[in-house]
Enzyme design. Structure first.
Site, short mmCIF file in Angstrom:
data_model
loop_
_atom_site.label_atom_id
_atom_site.label_comp_id
_atom_site.label_asym_id
_atom_site.label_seq_id
_atom_site.Cartn_x
_atom_site.Cartn_y
_atom_site.Cartn_z
CG ASP A 30 121.22 63.98 -33.25
OD1 ASP A 30 121.57 65.06 -32.76
OD2 ASP A 30 120.04 63.73 -33.58
CG ASP A 78 118.55 67.15 -35.07
OD1 ASP A 78 119.13 66.11 -34.66
OD2 ASP A 78 117.39 67.45 -34.74
CG ASP A 124 117.72 66.41 -31.38
OD1 ASP A 124 118.55 65.65 -31.91
OD2 ASP A 124 116.50 66.39 -31.65
CE LYS A 127 116.13 63.87 -29.24
NZ LYS A 127 114.73 63.67 -29.63
C1 G1P Z 1 112.96 58.09 -31.89
C2 G1P Z 1 113.21 57.89 -30.41
C3 G1P Z 1 112.45 58.94 -29.62
C4 G1P Z 1 112.86 60.32 -30.10
C5 G1P Z 1 112.66 60.43 -31.60
C6 G1P Z 1 113.17 61.76 -32.15
O1 G1P Z 1 111.59 57.93 -32.17
O2 G1P Z 1 112.85 56.60 -30.00
O3 G1P Z 1 112.74 58.78 -28.25
O4 G1P Z 1 112.09 61.31 -29.45
O5 G1P Z 1 113.35 59.39 -32.26
O6 G1P Z 1 114.54 61.94 -31.91
P1 G1P Z 1 110.99 56.56 -32.74
O7 G1P Z 1 111.75 56.23 -33.98
O8 G1P Z 1 111.23 55.53 -31.70
O9 G1P Z 1 109.54 56.84 -32.96
ZN ZN Z 2 118.22 64.65 -33.55
#
Ligand code: G1P
Ligand code: ZN
Length: 549
Positions: free
Chosen positions: A283, A285, A287, A382
């Site tokens: 993605d 950035d 992670d 991550k």
């Molecule tokens: C979303 C993902 C979550 C992740 C976050 C950051 O958050 O669902 O698992 O940690 O992006 O990458 P959400 O938009 O659901 O709050």
């Molecule tokens: Zn990311």
């Protein structure tokens, strides 16, 4: 160079509340008068640019290279200097992938770092921008800290900034900004070296030398240079293995979210006649990751489970795993592996920040989220390329295809059919009303039946951190069924437009029969039940998801 510290009068700007992963807003909002400055000052006010003895601290700074990244970096540097920081380590061009930033914080034992990113959200003058603070352990600031930053933004009256020229962030080496040192470093080298300590690079080189073909789609985002260095330069994958390898401020107009919808070019290639052996995408950035085999998609929840079951095949994990953690909406596939291995398992709220304490305490080695996030204790974020390399290491040792590995896995553990349906840009009041009604209905649900399935439990997930005892409530509605099926619903904390409803659907099949269904077909009754229980169409006028993963 002129370097005069200035104190600028400002006033609070509403809405500077960090979400699941830092403060994210539309780029024009972030570029608005005092917007970035107020939030940056709130960061320094809360974490301190000097320690108790008045000694300046050291921070890491970098971002995913999206539009405004370079300008924002100069502002943050001038503010770090004016607030008394001693040194900032910056990725060349103000660029660092999120996992690489986490690694640099840990490697250099700094006092934390500031990451400029809106992750998988599109970038550009009218798209998204974001800023988040990571702690000295390399991980995202926990809720207590982000909440304090938010509070600070509501009472701010001034910020400090140095009046100075830009630092040359394109030239690696030592620079000065007033009395502050700015060390510009190669963004890739230390990270690539870390990967070399975890994985069997000679075995991976042999794999590629033997004709193994791979496609890595970096989606015009930050992992391009990392993937080219590691896969093509260090491991000998054919030049051109990495596509969309040049990071662009607007990600070339791509939506840099590695899922089947947005990484459709990769999906088409992997499902096509001349598909390579292995495909992956990352993605904005760096992670997140998606992995795909020839003709077969690997769901992130399954990927976490396969990695947990096979991690010991890579040198960095040869001694086994302390435990595995997954976010609550992630499928229970990894739990089955943890049980079989006799290791600890944890279920946390959504967001990587909740894994930090478990990793620091040595309770878990691997963590994962259904949202294309997997990682380990090597950093505190991550890590997309890490997951790709662990998969490659497993493929090199097992000498099987991705499809065969997945089939073996389901035969051993059963299959947790899984899907997430996202409904984007719902009017916030409608989404809130729907969630409120759903929450109110929960006490009456157990004992009821729907779509021929009996509801056994229904609650709003709350989490008590086993290390520091902190409690996080209202983390998502869960509806559990007698046959092990599950519905989870929550509103996104990373969106910048209206509300995004996430519906997580799961159904378990022990096998050996029934392991090869299409997930959407296998989940059909659970999907219908979710929409009925939430009165989705009634509240939002929607019944078809925008993104299905
Ligand atoms: C979303 C993902 C979550 C992740 C976050 C950051 O958050 O669902 O698992 O940690 O992006 O990458 P959400 O938009 O659901 O709050
Ligand atoms: Zn990311």
């Amino acid at each position: 160079m002129i370097t005069t510290p200035a104190t600028v009068a400002t006033q609070p700007i509403a809405g500077q509340k960090p979400g699941t992963s830092g403060l994210r807003k539309k780029t024009p909002v972030f570029m608005g008068r005092h917007y970035l400055e107020n939030f940056t000052q709130a960061i320094f006010d809360v974490v301190g640019a000097r320690d108790q003895n008045g000694v300046g601290k050291t921070f890491v700074l970098g971002g995913d290279g999206r539009y405004f990244n370079d300008r924002a970096a100069q502002v943050i540097l001038r503010m770090a200097a004016a607030n008394g920081a001693a040194r900032v380590i910056v990725g060349q061009g103000a660029v660092l992938s999120t996992p690489a930033a986490s690694h640099l914080i840990r490697l250099n034992k700094t006092d934390g770092g500031i990451i400029m990113s809106a992750s998988h959200n599109p970038g550009g003058p009218t798209e998204d921008f974001g800023v988040k603070f990571n702690m000295p352990n390399g991980g995202p600031a926990p809720e207590g800290v982000t909440e304090a930053m938010y509070q600070r933004t509501t009472e701010i009256t001034e910020y400090k900034i140095l009046e100075a020229q830009d630092v040359d962030l394109n030239t690696v080496g030592r620079h000065y900004l007033g009395g502050m040192i700015v060390d510009v470093v190669d963004p890739v080298a230390d990270y690539a070296d870390l990967m070399e300590t975890l994985f069997d690079f000679p075995a991976l080189r042999a794999l590629f030398k033997g004709g193994f073909r791979m496609r890595m789609d970096s989606m015009c985002a930050v992992t391009g240079p990392y993937a080219v260095e590691i896969l093509e330069c260090r491991l000998g994958a054919t030049p051109g293995t990495v596509t969309h390898a040049t990071p662009l401020p607007d990600f070339g107009g791509m939506h840099p979210d590695p899922n089947p919808t947005w990484a459709h070019e990769l999906m088409a290639e992997m499902m096509g006649a001349d598909a390579p052996d292995f495909g992956a995408a990352s993605d904005g950035d760096g992670d997140r990751n998606m992995v795909v085999g020839r003709g077969i998609y690997v769901s992130p929840s399954d990927s976490l489970a396969v990695l947990a079951a096979n991690a010991h095949l890579a040198p960095g994990y040869a001694h086994g795993l302390a435990g595995v953690a997954r976010s609550m909406p992630t499928s229970a596939a990894a739990d089955r592996v943890a049980d079989a291995l006799g290791i600890a398992k944890f279920e946390t709220p959504t967001g990587w920040k909740f894994f930090g304490n478990l990793l620091d305490a040595g309770k878990v080695t691997l963590c994962g989220e259904e949202s294309f996030g997997t990682g380990s204790d090597h950093v505190r974020e991550k890590d997309g390329l890490w997951a790709v390399l662990l998969w490659l290491n497993i493929l090199a040792v097992r000498k099987q295809s991705v499809a065969d590995i997945l089939r073996d896995h389901w035969l051993t553990y059963g299959r947790n059919y899984y899907s997430r349906h996202d409904f984007e840009a719902i009017a916030t009041d409608k989404a809130d009303a729907m969630m409120a009604a759903l929450r109110a209905s929960l006490p009456g649900l157990p004992g009821q039946g729907i779509e021929g399935m009996a509801i056994t439990a229904a609650d709003d997930f709350a989490y008590t951190d086993p290390i520091d005892g902190s409690v996080s409530t209202r983390q998502g509605v869960r509806i559990l069924f007698e046959d092990g099926s599950r519905i989870v619903m929550r509103l996104s904390g990373t969106g910048t437009e209206g509300a995004t409803l996430r519906v997580y659907l799961e159904r378990y099949t022990p096998g050996p029969d029934g392991l090869d269904h299409d997930p959407q077909a296998a989940l059909a009754p659970v999907i219908r039940a979710a929409q009925t229980l939430a009165r989705l169409a009634e509240f939002t006028g929607r019944s078809t998801p925008d993104v299905v993963t």
